[in-house]
Design an enzyme around this catalytic site. Structure first.
Site, PDB file in Angstrom:
ATOM      1  N   SER A 185       0.866  -1.182   0.000  1.00 49.08           N
ATOM      2  CA  SER A 185       0.000   0.000   0.000  1.00 49.08           C
ATOM      3  C   SER A 185       0.896   1.223   0.000  1.00 49.08           C
ATOM      4  O   SER A 185       1.995   1.201   0.563  1.00 49.08           O
ATOM      5  CB  SER A 185      -0.870   0.033   1.257  1.00 49.08           C
ATOM      6  OG  SER A 185      -1.491   1.297   1.386  1.00 49.08           O
ATOM      7  N   TYR A 237      -1.071  -0.566  10.351  1.00 51.03           N
ATOM      8  CA  TYR A 237      -1.324  -1.124   9.004  1.00 51.03           C
ATOM      9  C   TYR A 237      -0.234  -0.638   8.061  1.00 51.03           C
ATOM     10  O   TYR A 237       0.334  -1.428   7.291  1.00 51.03           O
ATOM     11  CB  TYR A 237      -2.703  -0.675   8.529  1.00 51.03           C
ATOM     12  CG  TYR A 237      -2.969  -0.870   7.047  1.00 51.03           C
ATOM     13  CD1 TYR A 237      -3.347  -2.112   6.545  1.00 51.03           C
ATOM     14  CD2 TYR A 237      -2.874   0.202   6.153  1.00 51.03           C
ATOM     15  CE1 TYR A 237      -3.603  -2.286   5.195  1.00 51.03           C
ATOM     16  CE2 TYR A 237      -3.127   0.044   4.802  1.00 51.03           C
ATOM     17  CZ  TYR A 237      -3.491  -1.203   4.319  1.00 51.03           C
ATOM     18  OH  TYR A 237      -3.747  -1.369   2.982  1.00 51.03           O
TER      19      TYR A 237
HETATM   20  P1  NAP Z   1     -11.406  -5.794   0.837  1.00 48.90           P
HETATM   21  O1  NAP Z   1     -12.350  -5.306  -0.214  1.00 48.90           O
HETATM   22  O2  NAP Z   1     -11.703  -5.521   2.273  1.00 48.90           O
HETATM   23  O3  NAP Z   1     -11.218  -7.376   0.624  1.00 48.90           O
HETATM   24  C1  NAP Z   1     -10.367  -8.067   1.492  1.00 48.90           C
HETATM   25  C2  NAP Z   1     -10.251  -9.506   1.027  1.00 48.90           C
HETATM   26  O4  NAP Z   1      -9.367 -10.174   1.940  1.00 48.90           O
HETATM   27  C3  NAP Z   1     -11.559 -10.251   1.050  1.00 48.90           C
HETATM   28  O5  NAP Z   1     -11.639 -11.085  -0.093  1.00 48.90           O
HETATM   29  C4  NAP Z   1     -11.471 -11.104   2.316  1.00 48.90           C
HETATM   30  O6  NAP Z   1     -12.128 -12.350   2.193  1.00 48.90           O
HETATM   31  C5  NAP Z   1      -9.986 -11.364   2.394  1.00 48.90           C
HETATM   32  N1  NAP Z   1      -9.540 -11.718   3.735  1.00 48.90           N
HETATM   33  C6  NAP Z   1      -9.667 -10.999   4.883  1.00 48.90           C
HETATM   34  N2  NAP Z   1      -9.135 -11.676   5.905  1.00 48.90           N
HETATM   35  C7  NAP Z   1      -8.654 -12.850   5.393  1.00 48.90           C
HETATM   36  C8  NAP Z   1      -8.003 -13.977   5.962  1.00 48.90           C
HETATM   37  N3  NAP Z   1      -7.707 -14.031   7.283  1.00 48.90           N
HETATM   38  N4  NAP Z   1      -7.663 -15.003   5.146  1.00 48.90           N
HETATM   39  C9  NAP Z   1      -7.966 -14.976   3.822  1.00 48.90           C
HETATM   40  N5  NAP Z   1      -8.582 -13.937   3.229  1.00 48.90           N
HETATM   41  C10 NAP Z   1      -8.930 -12.890   4.031  1.00 48.90           C
HETATM   42  O7  NAP Z   1      -9.932  -5.240   0.606  1.00 48.90           O
HETATM   43  P2  NAP Z   1      -9.229  -4.608  -0.707  1.00 48.90           P
HETATM   44  O8  NAP Z   1      -9.417  -3.159  -0.666  1.00 48.90           O
HETATM   45  O9  NAP Z   1      -9.597  -5.382  -1.898  1.00 48.90           O
HETATM   46  O10 NAP Z   1      -7.702  -4.871  -0.315  1.00 48.90           O
HETATM   47  C11 NAP Z   1      -6.938  -5.932  -0.860  1.00 48.90           C
HETATM   48  C12 NAP Z   1      -5.475  -5.668  -0.543  1.00 48.90           C
HETATM   49  O11 NAP Z   1      -5.102  -4.410  -1.106  1.00 48.90           O
HETATM   50  C13 NAP Z   1      -5.157  -5.570   0.930  1.00 48.90           C
HETATM   51  O12 NAP Z   1      -3.903  -6.155   1.198  1.00 48.90           O
HETATM   52  C14 NAP Z   1      -5.109  -4.078   1.186  1.00 48.90           C
HETATM   53  O13 NAP Z   1      -4.298  -3.753   2.287  1.00 48.90           O
HETATM   54  C15 NAP Z   1      -4.510  -3.599  -0.121  1.00 48.90           C
HETATM   55  N6  NAP Z   1      -4.770  -2.186  -0.420  1.00 48.90           N
HETATM   56  C16 NAP Z   1      -6.026  -1.728  -0.631  1.00 48.90           C
HETATM   57  C17 NAP Z   1      -6.210  -0.374  -0.930  1.00 48.90           C
HETATM   58  C18 NAP Z   1      -7.574   0.229  -1.179  1.00 48.90           C
HETATM   59  O14 NAP Z   1      -7.673   1.464  -1.257  1.00 48.90           O
HETATM   60  N7  NAP Z   1      -8.622  -0.559  -1.333  1.00 48.90           N
HETATM   61  C19 NAP Z   1      -5.108   0.479  -0.986  1.00 48.90           C
HETATM   62  C20 NAP Z   1      -3.842  -0.031  -0.754  1.00 48.90           C
HETATM   63  C21 NAP Z   1      -3.675  -1.368  -0.485  1.00 48.90           C
HETATM   64  P3  NAP Z   1     -13.474 -12.732   2.981  1.00 48.90           P
HETATM   65  O15 NAP Z   1     -14.474 -11.639   2.729  1.00 48.90           O
HETATM   66  O16 NAP Z   1     -13.855 -14.036   2.351  1.00 48.90           O
HETATM   67  O17 NAP Z   1     -13.106 -12.881   4.428  1.00 48.90           O
END
Ligand code: NAP
Length: 257
Positions: free
Chosen positions: A152, A166
């Site tokens: 991130s 985080y």
């Molecule tokens: P999200 O929409 O909250 O989705 C998170 C995903 O992670 C879901 O599929 C969830 O699955 C899964 N997950 C959570 N806990 C888990 C566990 N213990 N084991 C296996 N799977 C698990 O998040 P996102 O925004 O797509 O983020 C994805 C990645 O991108 C993360 O690493 C986040 O830090 C990074 N990121 C996101 C952003 C942003 O702005 N969105 C920016 C920078 C970085 P379930 O629902 O099945 O539990």
């Protein structure tokens, strides 16, 4: 390695958001995809159906990747269903909720570090054991492969007043990426990271700060939020042979932020 049709990717946290977009795109491009999820079976099944509709092959596998025994089972089940793993996307991650660092409960801190750092490390270890051409996997020498870790931009911005731990966990992901990339460079494995900026997923609302997106968009040089699909394109590139001389590096997908 030959073309994408012979490749199998494990995408952690692929039921929603960025992981789901990565699973759909790699699936549409010929990878066999293990769609890992933890608590959203219906959403994971929908991702599998989308991949199958695009002509690809995928399975949904439930595993909490912050737990070693579940990581081992994830890799075993994925391999049994789809063949040898040739790629890993370490995407699953949580913020632990928005707030000041000083108020953070220890159990929430542990959850964040367990998933964002230990989970990434354990999945990377299992992938390397299986993919390394040096032959220390359960089935002897692997065929090489690629790992992409999702970091991130918080790793460099620090996320003050939101989620400093985080941010620190993502800095650890980037250091792991650089170190591992160098360590396994002669074993046929490339390790890179993608650092997204503000991306349109449910993570912001889940962090308990629904106004976050509107507050931050004006600070993005491109003046808009990014899409999960835009992050997935960067991941696909780093996994592919088009990135054959790229390892131990971090690619930002932030609209200039
Ligand atoms: P999200 O929409 O909250 O989705 C998170 C995903 O992670 C879901 O599929 C969830 O699955 C899964 N997950 C959570 N806990 C888990 C566990 N213990 N084991 C296996 N799977 C698990 O998040 P996102 O925004 O797509 O983020 C994805 C990645 O991108 C993360 O690493 C986040 O830090 C990074 N990121 C996101 C952003 C942003 O702005 N969105 C920016 C920078 C970085 P379930 O629902 O099945 O539990």
């Amino acid at each position: 390695m030959s073309g994408d049709r012979h490749r199998m990717v494990i995408v952690t946290g692929a039921s929603r958001g960025i992981g789901a977009a990565i699973a759909r795109l790699t699936g549409a491009c010929g990878y066999r995809v293990a769609v890992n999820y933890n608590s959203s079976p219906d959403a994971a099944a929908e991702v599998v159906r989308d991949i199958e509709r695009s002509g690809g092959k995928a399975v949904a596998i439930k595993a909490d990747v912050s737990r070693e025994e579940e990581v081992l089972r994830l890799f075993d089940e994925a391999t049994a269903a789809l063949g040898p793993v040739t790629a890993l996307v370490n995407n699953a991650g949580i913020t632990g909720g928005s707030g000041r660092f000083v108020d953070m409960p220890a159990d929430r801190a542990e959850e964040v570090l367990r998933l964002n750092v230990l989970g990434v490390a354990l999945c990377a270890r299992e992938a390397i054991r299986r993919m390394s051409t040096a032959g220390n996997g359960p089935d002897g020498p692997g065929r090489g492969g690629a790992i992409v870790n999702i970091s991130s931009i918080a790793a460099v911005l620090g996320a003050p007043d939101e989620y400093v731990l985080y941010a620190a966990s993502k800095a650890a992901v980037e250091t792991l990426t650089v170190g591992l990339g160098k360590e396994v460079a002669r074993e046929g494995i490339r390790v890179n990271a993608v650092a997204p900026g503000l991306i349109d997923t449910e993570i912001h609302a889940a962090s308990g700060d629904p106004g976050r997106v509107d507050r931050i968009v004006p600070t993005v040089p491109m003046a808009r939020i990014g899409t999960a699909e835009e992050v997935a394109e960067a991941v696909l590139f780093l996994l592919s042979d088009a990135a054959s001389y790229i390892t131990a590096t971090v690619l930002r997908v932030t609209g200039g932020r």
